[in-house]
Design a protein around this motif. Structure first.
Motif, mmCIF file in Angstrom:
data_model
loop_
_atom_site.group_PDB
_atom_site.id
_atom_site.type_symbol
_atom_site.label_atom_id
_atom_site.label_comp_id
_atom_site.label_asym_id
_atom_site.label_seq_id
_atom_site.Cartn_x
_atom_site.Cartn_y
_atom_site.Cartn_z
ATOM 1 N N VAL A 1 -45.204 -71.269 20.348
ATOM 2 C CA VAL A 1 -44.873 -72.641 19.958
ATOM 3 C C VAL A 1 -44.474 -72.722 18.486
ATOM 4 C CG1 VAL A 1 -45.801 -74.973 19.681
ATOM 5 C CG2 VAL A 1 -46.314 -73.668 21.750
ATOM 6 N N THR A 2 -45.204 -72.026 17.617
ATOM 7 C CA THR A 2 -44.879 -72.076 16.191
ATOM 8 C C THR A 2 -43.553 -71.378 15.900
ATOM 9 O OG1 THR A 2 -46.328 -70.145 15.860
ATOM 10 C CG2 THR A 2 -47.240 -72.316 15.342
ATOM 11 N N ALA A 3 -43.191 -70.361 16.694
ATOM 12 C CA ALA A 3 -41.884 -69.710 16.526
ATOM 13 C C ALA A 3 -40.764 -70.707 16.794
ATOM 14 C CB ALA A 3 -41.766 -68.507 17.462
ATOM 15 N N SER A 4 -40.944 -71.513 17.842
ATOM 16 C CA SER A 4 -39.958 -72.538 18.166
ATOM 17 C C SER A 4 -39.913 -73.609 17.075
ATOM 18 C CB SER A 4 -40.294 -73.183 19.509
ATOM 19 O OG SER A 4 -39.354 -74.182 19.844
ATOM 20 N N MET A 5 -41.084 -74.032 16.595
ATOM 21 C CA MET A 5 -41.153 -75.045 15.541
ATOM 22 C C MET A 5 -40.470 -74.554 14.266
ATOM 23 S SD MET A 5 -45.105 -76.336 16.008
ATOM 24 C CE MET A 5 -45.044 -77.386 14.545
ATOM 25 N N ALA A 6 -40.725 -73.301 13.894
ATOM 26 C CA ALA A 6 -40.145 -72.749 12.673
ATOM 27 C C ALA A 6 -38.625 -72.675 12.770
ATOM 28 C CB ALA A 6 -40.721 -71.361 12.400
ATOM 29 N N SER A 7 -38.125 -72.236 13.922
ATOM 30 C CA SER A 7 -36.674 -72.127 14.113
ATOM 31 C C SER A 7 -35.996 -73.486 14.008
ATOM 32 C CB SER A 7 -36.366 -71.496 15.481
ATOM 33 O OG SER A 7 -36.852 -70.170 15.546
ATOM 34 N N HIS A 8 -36.624 -74.512 14.581
ATOM 35 C CA HIS A 8 -36.030 -75.851 14.573
ATOM 36 C C HIS A 8 -36.221 -76.581 13.239
ATOM 37 C CE1 HIS A 8 -34.603 -76.270 18.709
ATOM 38 N NE2 HIS A 8 -35.646 -75.553 19.074
ATOM 39 N N SER A 9 -37.033 -76.013 12.342
ATOM 40 C CA SER A 9 -37.213 -76.641 11.028
ATOM 41 C C SER A 9 -36.094 -76.257 10.062
ATOM 42 C CB SER A 9 -38.568 -76.229 10.425
ATOM 43 O OG SER A 9 -38.566 -74.859 10.078
ATOM 44 N N LEU A 10 -35.249 -75.306 10.462
ATOM 45 C CA LEU A 10 -34.134 -74.864 9.632
ATOM 46 C C LEU A 10 -32.849 -75.568 10.055
ATOM 47 C CD1 LEU A 10 -34.873 -71.022 9.626
ATOM 48 C CD2 LEU A 10 -35.488 -72.690 7.866
ATOM 49 N N SER A 11 -31.944 -75.741 9.108
ATOM 50 C CA SER A 11 -30.652 -76.369 9.401
ATOM 51 C C SER A 11 -29.576 -75.290 9.472
ATOM 52 C CB SER A 11 -30.289 -77.386 8.311
ATOM 53 O OG SER A 11 -31.252 -78.412 8.246
ATOM 54 N N ILE B 1 -29.180 -69.766 16.571
ATOM 55 C CA ILE B 1 -29.305 -68.323 16.787
ATOM 56 C C ILE B 1 -29.740 -67.641 15.493
ATOM 57 C CG2 ILE B 1 -28.118 -66.212 17.485
ATOM 58 C CD1 ILE B 1 -28.435 -68.226 19.725
ATOM 59 N N THR B 2 -29.082 -67.996 14.387
ATOM 60 C CA THR B 2 -29.460 -67.437 13.086
ATOM 61 C C THR B 2 -30.857 -67.903 12.684
ATOM 62 O OG1 THR B 2 -27.138 -67.479 12.397
ATOM 63 C CG2 THR B 2 -28.774 -67.171 10.681
ATOM 64 N N SER B 3 -31.186 -69.158 12.978
ATOM 65 C CA SER B 3 -32.521 -69.686 12.661
ATOM 66 C C SER B 3 -33.610 -68.877 13.351
ATOM 67 C CB SER B 3 -32.613 -71.154 13.081
ATOM 68 O OG SER B 3 -31.717 -71.958 12.358
ATOM 69 N N ALA B 4 -33.380 -68.544 14.616
ATOM 70 C CA ALA B 4 -34.351 -67.730 15.354
ATOM 71 C C ALA B 4 -34.469 -66.342 14.734
ATOM 72 C CB ALA B 4 -33.929 -67.624 16.819
ATOM 73 N N GLY B 5 -33.340 -65.778 14.297
ATOM 74 C CA GLY B 5 -33.352 -64.468 13.656
ATOM 75 C C GLY B 5 -34.087 -64.479 12.334
ATOM 76 N N VAL B 6 -33.871 -65.522 11.533
ATOM 77 C CA VAL B 6 -34.562 -65.657 10.245
ATOM 78 C C VAL B 6 -36.070 -65.799 10.473
ATOM 79 C CG1 VAL B 6 -34.912 -67.185 8.256
ATOM 80 C CG2 VAL B 6 -32.595 -66.634 9.023
ATOM 81 N N THR B 7 -36.440 -66.604 11.455
ATOM 82 C CA THR B 7 -37.861 -66.777 11.773
ATOM 83 C C THR B 7 -38.506 -65.460 12.156
ATOM 84 O OG1 THR B 7 -37.486 -69.050 12.562
ATOM 85 C CG2 THR B 7 -39.497 -67.953 13.302
ATOM 86 N N LEU B 8 -37.854 -64.713 13.033
ATOM 87 C CA LEU B 8 -38.393 -63.422 13.466
ATOM 88 C C LEU B 8 -38.519 -62.462 12.293
ATOM 89 C CD1 LEU B 8 -39.258 -61.315 15.547
ATOM 90 C CD2 LEU B 8 -36.831 -60.909 16.039
ATOM 91 N N TRP B 9 -37.487 -62.387 11.452
ATOM 92 C CA TRP B 9 -37.508 -61.458 10.314
ATOM 93 C C TRP B 9 -38.674 -61.792 9.378
ATOM 94 C CZ3 TRP B 9 -37.111 -61.376 4.985
ATOM 95 C CH2 TRP B 9 -36.793 -60.133 4.405
ATOM 96 N N CYS B 10 -38.863 -63.067 9.076
ATOM 97 C CA CYS B 10 -39.957 -63.481 8.192
ATOM 98 C C CYS B 10 -41.321 -63.165 8.803
ATOM 99 C CB CYS B 10 -39.854 -64.972 7.889
ATOM 100 S SG CYS B 10 -38.440 -65.424 6.854
ATOM 101 N N VAL B 11 -41.444 -63.384 10.110
ATOM 102 C CA VAL B 11 -42.700 -63.071 10.807
ATOM 103 C C VAL B 11 -43.015 -61.585 10.690
ATOM 104 C CG1 VAL B 11 -43.756 -62.859 13.091
ATOM 105 C CG2 VAL B 11 -42.683 -65.006 12.423
ATOM 106 N N LEU B 12 -42.028 -60.736 10.923
ATOM 107 C CA LEU B 12 -42.243 -59.291 10.863
ATOM 108 C C LEU B 12 -42.575 -58.819 9.450
ATOM 109 C CD1 LEU B 12 -39.484 -57.847 13.251
ATOM 110 C CD2 LEU B 12 -41.882 -58.364 13.744
ATOM 111 N N VAL B 13 -41.948 -59.416 8.442
ATOM 112 C CA VAL B 13 -42.246 -59.051 7.058
ATOM 113 C C VAL B 13 -43.696 -59.390 6.719
ATOM 114 C CG1 VAL B 13 -41.786 -59.612 4.638
ATOM 115 C CG2 VAL B 13 -39.881 -59.200 6.201
#
Length: 292
Positions: A168-178, A182-194
């Motif tokens: 749920v938080t992955a979805s929330m984080a992706s939708h908080s970006l403008s 697709i890029t928002s989901a990628g940015v979220t994943l990259w930040c999570v992994l870091v």
């Protein structure tokens, strides 16, 4: 499109979980949990560059709600993976994955409050049937009266809850970006992994008093875990951003087929009639979700 992406994610996760189970036995829970993020980061970084050129960048403000949400996602996923690996030790490979699958209905409930997603009656039936199927496959009915004392059950449910929070938080984080979703989901994943890599590597280094500790254990197997994990995570995070995460996770129950295969073939575990019945219920739940 999200259906094909989710099926791909489930396939990658099934293979990754099998390798991760083996890695946990060889190098320990901490390294197996860490390998998923650290060794998956390079591939996700390449994917993020491709997203930039294909779909454009996104706005990323320092004071954005994105950062606390993505931190919760990262920490929840660490605990979820750790709890599931602990179930492997106390139960079996199949049991660990099956109990973690209760995340679908937990994600649906959490999503109602934080994402305001609603589900149709057919979709709810699919989600609930999938969870019941997972429990049918995993619960030992002769011990049902003392289920609260079953370490495997409790750890599995805890893993499912943490996975649901991460979803749920992955979805929330992706939708908080403008910008491009697709890029928002990628940015979220990259930040999570870091974040996960920093936390887990630090713990492993401090615990072993060796700055090279994250790279000293089962390098080849760690790379396999990271590779399949990154491919699966890219697909998962993209699906979470596109539709209700509860639907994604319910469809992702097809991973059970891969779990049964690896449980029987790779780890020589027997599959009971009870587990086959539960598996049929899970397949039926997937059909209901796709229809909805």
């Amino acid at each position: 499109m999200w259906i094909l992406i989710t099926l791909f994610a489930a396939g990658c996760q099934s293979v990754r979980t099998a390798y991760q189970n083996t890695l946990a036995k060889e190098a320990g829970f901490l390294h197996a949990t860490m390998a998923r993020s650290l060794y998956g980061l390079p591939l996700v970084s390449v994917y993020l560059v491709l997203c930039y050129f294909l779909f454009g960048w996104v706005s990323l403000e320092l004071d954005s709600a994105f950062w606390p949400i993505v931190l919760v996602c990262a920490v929840a996923q660490i605990f979820a993976t750790y709890f599931m690996l602990r179930v492997f030790q106390s139960g079996s490979f199949a049991l660990g994955v099956l109990l973690a699958k209760t995340e679908a209905v937990q994600a649906a409930v959490i999503g109602l409050f934080f994402l305001h997603y609603t589900l149709s009656l057919t979709a709810w039936l699919g989600v609930v049937l999938g969870v019941i199927g997972a429990l049918v496959m995993s619960v030992k009915w002769k011990n049902i009266s003392s289920f609260h004392k079953d370490t495997s059950l409790l750890l599995g449910m805890a893993s499912g809850f943490c996975f649901a929070v991460a979803t749920v938080t992955a979805s929330m984080a992706s939708h908080s970006l403008s910008g491009s979703i697709i890029t928002s989901a990628g940015v979220t994943l990259w930040c999570v992994l870091v974040i996960q890599s920093i936390i887990l590597c630090a713990i492993q280094i401090v615990k072993s008093r060796d700055i090279c500790a994250p790279f000293r254990h089962s390098l080849s197997l760690s790379m396999k875990v990271g590779g399949f994990s990154s491919l699966g995570s890219i697909a998962w995070f993209t699906s979470f951003a596109l539709v209700n995460p509860a639907l994604v996770k319910t469809l992702g129950q097809v991973e059970i087929l891969g779990t049964l295969y690896y449980s029987k073939r790779r780890f020589a575990e027997s599959i009971s009639k009870q587990q086959w019945v539960g598996g049929a219920m899970i397949i039926a739940s997937v059909v209901l979700v796709v229809i909805s």
